[in-house]
Design an enzyme around this catalytic site. Structure first.
Site, PDB file in Angstrom:
ATOM      1  N   ASP A  13       0.736  -0.770   0.261  1.00 55.59           N
ATOM      2  CA  ASP A  13       0.073  -0.221   0.083  1.00 55.59           C
ATOM      3  C   ASP A  13       1.059   1.371   0.526  1.00 55.59           C
ATOM      4  OD1 ASP A  13      -2.557  -1.071   0.177  1.00 55.59           O
ATOM      5  OD2 ASP A  13      -2.456  -1.836   2.492  1.00 55.59           O
ATOM      6  N   GLU A  14       1.354   1.381  -0.897  1.00 54.25           N
ATOM      7  CA  GLU A  14       2.961   1.999  -0.472  1.00 54.25           C
ATOM      8  C   GLU A  14       2.444   3.252  -1.417  1.00 54.25           C
ATOM      9  OE1 GLU A  14       3.550  -0.611  -1.315  1.00 54.25           O
ATOM     10  OE2 GLU A  14       5.485  -1.180   0.136  1.00 54.25           O
ATOM     11  N   GLY A  15       1.563   2.896  -2.353  1.00 50.03           N
ATOM     12  CA  GLY A  15       1.594   3.976  -3.916  1.00 50.03           C
ATOM     13  C   GLY A  15       1.292   3.679  -5.184  1.00 50.03           C
ATOM     14  N   LYS A  16       1.709   2.006  -5.016  1.00 47.06           N
ATOM     15  CA  LYS A  16       2.300   1.919  -6.588  1.00 47.06           C
ATOM     16  C   LYS A  16       1.347   1.878  -7.587  1.00 47.06           C
ATOM     17  CE  LYS A  16       2.094  -2.543  -4.537  1.00 47.06           C
ATOM     18  NZ  LYS A  16       2.057  -2.223  -3.535  1.00 47.06           N
ATOM     19  N   ASN A  38      -5.216  -9.966  -3.593  1.00 46.07           N
ATOM     20  CA  ASN A  38      -5.169  -9.677  -1.912  1.00 46.07           C
ATOM     21  C   ASN A  38      -4.620  -8.323  -2.216  1.00 46.07           C
ATOM     22  OD1 ASN A  38      -2.554 -10.605  -3.399  1.00 46.07           O
ATOM     23  ND2 ASN A  38      -1.515 -11.849  -1.481  1.00 46.07           N
ATOM     24  N   GLY A  40      -4.443  -4.320  -3.662  1.00 44.19           N
ATOM     25  CA  GLY A  40      -5.058  -2.966  -4.511  1.00 44.19           C
ATOM     26  C   GLY A  40      -5.146  -2.113  -4.250  1.00 44.19           C
ATOM     27  N   HIS A  41      -4.792  -1.893  -5.467  1.00 40.53           N
ATOM     28  CA  HIS A  41      -4.135  -0.676  -6.298  1.00 40.53           C
ATOM     29  C   HIS A  41      -5.406   0.803  -6.813  1.00 40.53           C
ATOM     30  CE1 HIS A  41      -0.514  -3.443  -7.599  1.00 40.53           C
ATOM     31  NE2 HIS A  41      -0.967  -3.470  -5.421  1.00 40.53           N
ATOM     32  N   THR A 129      -5.917 -11.732   4.085  1.00 40.64           N
ATOM     33  CA  THR A 129      -7.485 -10.720   2.817  1.00 40.64           C
ATOM     34  C   THR A 129      -8.106 -11.513   2.652  1.00 40.64           C
ATOM     35  OG1 THR A 129      -6.309 -11.425   1.195  1.00 40.64           O
ATOM     36  CG2 THR A 129      -5.783  -9.032   2.005  1.00 40.64           C
ATOM     37  N   GLN A 224       1.707  -5.895  -3.348  1.00 43.20           N
ATOM     38  CA  GLN A 224       2.414  -5.900  -2.291  1.00 43.20           C
ATOM     39  C   GLN A 224       3.217  -5.387  -1.619  1.00 43.20           C
ATOM     40  OE1 GLN A 224       1.719  -9.465  -3.174  1.00 43.20           O
ATOM     41  NE2 GLN A 224      -0.842  -8.766  -2.960  1.00 43.20           N
ATOM     42  N   THR A 301      -9.200  -4.692   1.651  1.00 40.88           N
ATOM     43  CA  THR A 301     -10.049  -6.061   3.214  1.00 40.88           C
ATOM     44  C   THR A 301     -11.466  -4.651   3.813  1.00 40.88           C
ATOM     45  OG1 THR A 301      -8.713  -5.619   4.431  1.00 40.88           O
ATOM     46  CG2 THR A 301      -9.126  -7.394   3.019  1.00 40.88           C
ATOM     47  N   GLY A 302     -10.753  -2.556   4.047  1.00 41.01           N
ATOM     48  CA  GLY A 302     -11.578  -2.228   4.532  1.00 41.01           C
ATOM     49  C   GLY A 302     -10.692  -1.883   5.775  1.00 41.01           C
ATOM     50  N   GLY A 332       4.040  11.903   1.785  1.00 39.22           N
ATOM     51  CA  GLY A 332       4.681  13.630   2.479  1.00 39.22           C
ATOM     52  C   GLY A 332       3.537  14.558   3.251  1.00 39.22           C
TER      53      GLY A 332
HETATM   54  P1  GDP Z   1      -0.794   0.443  -3.051  1.00 36.80           P
HETATM   55  O1  GDP Z   1      -1.345  -0.559  -2.747  1.00 36.80           O
HETATM   56  O2  GDP Z   1       0.248   0.029  -3.546  1.00 36.80           O
HETATM   57  O3  GDP Z   1      -1.311   0.502  -4.701  1.00 36.80           O
HETATM   58  O4  GDP Z   1      -1.372   1.643  -2.635  1.00 36.80           O
HETATM   59  P2  GDP Z   1      -3.406   1.555  -2.473  1.00 36.80           P
HETATM   60  O5  GDP Z   1      -3.872   2.298  -3.173  1.00 36.80           O
HETATM   61  O6  GDP Z   1      -3.289   0.636  -1.532  1.00 36.80           O
HETATM   62  O7  GDP Z   1      -2.976   2.429  -1.181  1.00 36.80           O
HETATM   63  C1  GDP Z   1      -1.985   4.427  -0.436  1.00 36.80           C
HETATM   64  C2  GDP Z   1      -3.083   5.121  -0.453  1.00 36.80           C
HETATM   65  O8  GDP Z   1      -2.906   5.949  -0.388  1.00 36.80           O
HETATM   66  C3  GDP Z   1      -4.685   5.047  -2.017  1.00 36.80           C
HETATM   67  O9  GDP Z   1      -5.693   5.370  -1.135  1.00 36.80           O
HETATM   68  C4  GDP Z   1      -4.156   6.836  -2.353  1.00 36.80           C
HETATM   69  O10 GDP Z   1      -5.309   7.013  -3.035  1.00 36.80           O
HETATM   70  C5  GDP Z   1      -3.556   7.360  -0.995  1.00 36.80           C
HETATM   71  N1  GDP Z   1      -2.227   8.001  -1.945  1.00 36.80           N
HETATM   72  C6  GDP Z   1      -1.556   7.354  -3.224  1.00 36.80           C
HETATM   73  N2  GDP Z   1      -0.450   9.045  -2.883  1.00 36.80           N
HETATM   74  C7  GDP Z   1      -0.676   9.264  -2.395  1.00 36.80           C
HETATM   75  C8  GDP Z   1       0.293  10.996  -1.876  1.00 36.80           C
HETATM   76  O11 GDP Z   1       0.763  11.502  -1.874  1.00 36.80           O
HETATM   77  N3  GDP Z   1      -0.951  11.339  -0.647  1.00 36.80           N
HETATM   78  C9  GDP Z   1      -1.787  10.963  -0.050  1.00 36.80           C
HETATM   79  N4  GDP Z   1      -2.658  12.261   0.989  1.00 36.80           N
HETATM   80  N5  GDP Z   1      -2.659   9.788  -0.311  1.00 36.80           N
HETATM   81  C10 GDP Z   1      -2.371   9.393  -1.251  1.00 36.80           C
HETATM   82  P1  IMO Z   2      -1.060  -3.675  -1.980  1.00 35.60           P
HETATM   83  O1  IMO Z   2      -0.671  -4.818  -3.938  1.00 35.60           O
HETATM   84  C1  IMO Z   2      -0.931  -4.845   2.036  1.00 35.60           C
HETATM   85  C2  IMO Z   2      -0.840  -9.107   3.492  1.00 35.60           C
HETATM   86  C3  IMO Z   2      -2.838  -8.722   4.484  1.00 35.60           C
HETATM   87  C4  IMO Z   2      -1.669 -10.329   5.211  1.00 35.60           C
HETATM   88  C5  IMO Z   2      -0.181 -10.924   4.494  1.00 35.60           C
HETATM   89  C6  IMO Z   2      -1.224 -12.591   3.600  1.00 35.60           C
HETATM   90  O2  IMO Z   2      -2.548  -3.324  -2.114  1.00 35.60           O
HETATM   91  O3  IMO Z   2       0.285  -3.643  -1.602  1.00 35.60           O
HETATM   92  P2  IMO Z   2      -2.543 -13.161   1.962  1.00 35.60           P
HETATM   93  O4  IMO Z   2      -3.948 -12.519   1.577  1.00 35.60           O
HETATM   94  O5  IMO Z   2      -1.361 -12.897   0.699  1.00 35.60           O
HETATM   95  O6  IMO Z   2      -2.430 -14.542   2.285  1.00 35.60           O
HETATM   96  O7  IMO Z   2      -1.984 -11.894   3.132  1.00 35.60           O
HETATM   97  O8  IMO Z   2      -0.172 -10.001   3.372  1.00 35.60           O
HETATM   98  N1  IMO Z   2      -1.064  -8.382   2.318  1.00 35.60           N
HETATM   99  C7  IMO Z   2      -1.320  -6.507   1.954  1.00 35.60           C
HETATM  100  N2  IMO Z   2      -0.900  -5.647   2.417  1.00 35.60           N
HETATM  101  N3  IMO Z   2      -0.989  -4.409   0.544  1.00 35.60           N
HETATM  102  C8  IMO Z   2      -1.537  -5.414   0.045  1.00 35.60           C
HETATM  103  O9  IMO Z   2      -1.048  -5.116  -1.467  1.00 35.60           O
HETATM  104  C9  IMO Z   2      -1.479  -6.664   0.668  1.00 35.60           C
HETATM  105  N4  IMO Z   2      -1.654  -8.380  -0.078  1.00 35.60           N
HETATM  106  C10 IMO Z   2      -1.456  -9.304   0.874  1.00 35.60           C
HETATM  107  O10 IMO Z   2      -2.944  -8.200   4.830  1.00 35.60           O
HETATM  108  O11 IMO Z   2      -1.084  -9.677   6.654  1.00 35.60           O
HETATM  109 MG    MG Z   3      -2.867  -1.573  -1.946  1.00 31.00          MG
END
Ligand code: GDP
Ligand code: IMO
Ligand code: MG
Length: 424
Positions: A13-16, A38, A40-41, A129, A224, A301-302, A332
């Site tokens: 969930d870094e923001g990929k 699993n 969520g981008h 998940t 991930q 998963t919320g 940031g």
């Molecule tokens: P991913 O799984 O690495 O693609 O990241 P996620 O989409 O799961 O989670 C990143 C969350 O941070 C999402 O809700 C994005 O909309 C949000 N996001 C991404 N970049 C930024 C940022 O620079 N600032 C803020 N406030 N939110 C961001």
């Molecule tokens: P993105 O691509 C954050 C975590 C789950 C759990 C562990 C194993 O959005 O960054 P799994 O469903 O693979 O058996 O879960 O990994 N996990 C993630 N956490 N972002 C994800 O994907 C994840 N995919 C799995 O919460 O701790």
């Molecule tokens: Mg994600």
């Protein structure tokens, strides 16, 4: 050298998704190489938020091919609902979405096995998940799995019935009560399989071989994060695939020599969803503030994401394993108005201070050692130019670049595509 990789350096969930979308204009092909639903981008542009689970994050750019590689595991039911979402935005996925015939399928019983496995672990659960990821990759390496190519074969139903029977036996062994209606979930499954049959299914390794030969530019999208890698993550609290750079080679069939840049994405702080050690986790107002301002809830998963300070020991470890050549710092903006910022620069064990990532980072084995950094008051979310960034934020970037020894090329200051600052 026409392939670049993009991967997360923390616990996901870094923001990929956002950055893949931003970079897609520079590429001909975006290729997902591992993981499944699993993930969520999240992508945001023109006031709309899109969350993708299986589909690569370049899908909204009409001229680009999006490829789901052999390393990905596909749940046809979730995949179908993602495709339906795309229809609303008039995305012609039958033309620009390709699927590897070697990608493995998540079967309804894989999801049940995931639930049973987690329930059987009690307090030691992974926090999965529950999308069936672990059992599907187990069947892949156990040489029992079913792949996209199998759905076109005459013996498909027979193969499916055989593995289902085996799964039901394993479920009996778990002897755990799970509420499910297999007839209904199988109905959805088979309907969704028919949708995959309408897509372009390819030998993705051949497709990419030719694309590389023709000088096409390819961006491999990871899911991930590196600390969830099955080998190098915080095992057993990891996912079941190779989330690090090597996963792009096995998950797409591309040779290591074709790889040029490795883009590593990290948040200006740290988050984690699910169980497992997290040395810099916060349980105070700072953590609460990150969660609230950063809207830290899982895209799949919320669930509420655990929040903490940036951990440079872990970040350096991820940078090394992946050979990161350029960094991208996200979120940031969330730290604006903090009294101060802390960064973990070392771990304290019982006897010494260490700067490497050890076998165990559990609370019993290590404690984080911090330095304090001046924060900034200014809102970053409307800033478009690096020069306009507050001085203390610029100092934070400089400090990180010095510590990490890799340039930070993109600074993201909000979820929207436009809230992205390129650093030259
Ligand atoms: P991913 O799984 O690495 O693609 O990241 P996620 O989409 O799961 O989670 C990143 C969350 O941070 C999402 O809700 C994005 O909309 C949000 N996001 C991404 N970049 C930024 C940022 O620079 N600032 C803020 N406030 N939110 C961001
Ligand atoms: P993105 O691509 C954050 C975590 C789950 C759990 C562990 C194993 O959005 O960054 P799994 O469903 O693979 O058996 O879960 O990994 N996990 C993630 N956490 N972002 C994800 O994907 C994840 N995919 C799995 O919460 O701790
Ligand atoms: Mg994600």
């Amino acid at each position: 050298m026409s392939v670049d990789l993009l991967l997360g350096l923390q616990w996901g969930d870094e923001g990929k998704g956002k950055i893949v979308d931003v970079l897609t204009k520079n590429y001909d092909i975006i290729a997902r190489f591992q993981g499944g639903p699993n993930a969520g981008h999240t992508l945001e542009f023109e006031g709309i938020k899109h969350v993708l689970h299986t589909i690569p994050s370049g899908i909204f750019h009409k001229k680009v091919i999006n490829l789901i590689g052999n390393g990905v595991v596909i749940d046809p039911v979730i995949f179908k609902s993602e495709l339906n979402e795309l229809k609303k935005f008039k995305i012609d996925y039958k033309k620009n979405l390709y699927v590897s015939n070697k990608a493995h399928l998540i079967l309804p019983t894989h999801r049940l096995l995931d639930i049973a496995s987690e329930k059987s672990k009690g307090k030691g659960k992974i926090g999965s998940t529950l999308k069936g990821i672990g059992p599907t990759y187990m069947d892949k390496t156990g040489r029992n799995g079913l792949r996209v190519g199998d759905i076109f074969m005459a013996n498909w139903q027979k193969k499916y019935d055989k593995i289902k029977k085996k799964h039901l036996k394993i479920l009996e062994f778990y002897n755990i009560e799970i509420d499910f209606n297999l007839i209904q979930i199988e109905k959805d499954f088979f309907e969704s399989i028919n949708i995959i049959k309408e897509l372009i299914v390819v030998e993705s390794e051949n497709f990419l071989f030719n694309a590389i030969k023709d000088g096409k530019k390819i961006l491999a999208e990871g899911a991930q994060g590196s600390l969830l890698d099955v080998d190098f993550g915080t095992y057993p609290y990891v996912t079941s695939s190779t989330t690090t750079a090597a996963g792009a080679c096995t998950g797409l069939g591309i040779p290591p020599r074709s790889i040029n840049n490795v883009f590593g994405i990290f948040k200006a702080y740290t988050t984690r969803v699910g169980s497992g050690p997290f040395p810099t986790e916060l349980f105070d107002d700072f953590g609460e503030k990150m969660s609230k301002i950063g809207n830290e809830f899982g895209s799949t998963t919320g669930r509420s994401r655990r929040c903490g300070w940036l951990d440079l020991v872990a970040l350096k470890y991820s940078i090394r394993i992946n050979g990161v050549s350029q960094l991208m710092m996200m979120k940031g903006d969330v730290l604006s108005g903090f009294d101060y910022i802390k960064v973990c620069t070392a771990y304290k064990t019982k006897n010494e201070i260490i700067k490497y990532f050890p076998f165990s980072i559990s609370n019993e084995d290590i404690k984080p050692s911090y330095i304090e950094i001046d924060a900034w008051e200014e809102d970053l979310t409307k800033i478009k130019n690096e020069k306009k960034l507050p001085l203390n934020f610029k100092k934070y970037i400089k400090f990180l670049e010095k510590e990490l020894e890799v340039p930070i090329k993109i600074v993201s200051v909000g979820p929207d595509r436009e809230q992205t600052i390129l650093r030259i």
